[in-house]
Design a protein around this motif. Structure first.
Motif, PDB file in Angstrom:
ATOM      1  N   LEU A  55      80.216  25.144  22.788  1.00 24.48           N
ATOM      2  CA  LEU A  55      79.372  26.270  22.398  1.00 24.48           C
ATOM      3  C   LEU A  55      79.488  26.567  20.905  1.00 24.48           C
ATOM      4  O   LEU A  55      78.477  26.777  20.222  1.00 24.48           O
ATOM      5  CB  LEU A  55      79.739  27.508  23.218  1.00 24.48           C
ATOM      6  N   VAL A  56      80.701  26.563  20.378  1.00 24.58           N
ATOM      7  CA  VAL A  56      80.899  26.822  18.949  1.00 24.58           C
ATOM      8  C   VAL A  56      80.253  25.729  18.112  1.00 24.58           C
ATOM      9  O   VAL A  56      79.594  26.003  17.104  1.00 24.58           O
ATOM     10  CB  VAL A  56      82.409  26.957  18.629  1.00 24.58           C
ATOM     11  N   CYS A  59      76.544  26.199  18.113  1.00 20.31           N
ATOM     12  CA  CYS A  59      76.162  27.316  17.243  1.00 20.31           C
ATOM     13  C   CYS A  59      76.196  26.913  15.774  1.00 20.31           C
ATOM     14  O   CYS A  59      75.330  27.322  14.983  1.00 20.31           O
ATOM     15  CB  CYS A  59      77.069  28.518  17.490  1.00 20.31           C
ATOM     16  N   VAL A  62      73.064  24.961  15.133  1.00 17.49           N
ATOM     17  CA  VAL A  62      71.887  25.835  15.122  1.00 17.49           C
ATOM     18  C   VAL A  62      71.805  26.618  13.817  1.00 17.49           C
ATOM     19  O   VAL A  62      70.732  26.729  13.209  1.00 17.49           O
ATOM     20  CB  VAL A  62      71.893  26.785  16.341  1.00 17.49           C
ATOM     21  N   VAL A  63      72.931  27.140  13.355  1.00 18.61           N
ATOM     22  CA  VAL A  63      72.939  27.891  12.097  1.00 18.61           C
ATOM     23  C   VAL A  63      72.527  26.982  10.942  1.00 18.61           C
ATOM     24  O   VAL A  63      71.731  27.372  10.078  1.00 18.61           O
ATOM     25  CB  VAL A  63      74.332  28.514  11.843  1.00 18.61           C
TER      26      VAL A  63
END
Length: 92
Positions: A55-56, A59, A62-63
């Motif tokens: 998940l990290v 993310c 995505v950022v």
């Protein structure tokens, strides 16, 4: 002109920092996968660690992609051909 150069160099630094963060995230993901490989297959700790690391990492990706898209869109909007009107044929 100086503000445009400053904004371009600042966005370049941010993009480089995001690529470095993703590389560090990949390194951390590989290390944690090696550490969790020693745990039993049905271990809850292994399951949650893998889920959180994935998940990290997602993310971070995505950022990075959102920031790159923002820079591209912002540079396209600053062009000379953008008009905001009700007629779709007159825009861009």
């Amino acid at each position: 002109m100086f503000q445009l150069l400053g904004a371009a160099s600042a966005s370049g630094y941010i993009i480089t920092a995001l690529f470095v963060l993703v590389a560090i995230g990949r390194l951390a993901r590989n290390v944690l996968h090696k550490l969790t490989a020693r745990l039993p297959k049905r271990s809850a700790l292994k399951h949650y660690t893998t889920a959180i690391v994935s998940l990290v990492f997602f993310c971070l990706l995505v950022v990075r992609m959102c920031f790159i898209a923002i820079v591209i869109i912002d540079s396209a909007i600053r062009g000379d051909h953008v008009e905001v009107s009700g007629d779709p044929e007159r825009q861009f």
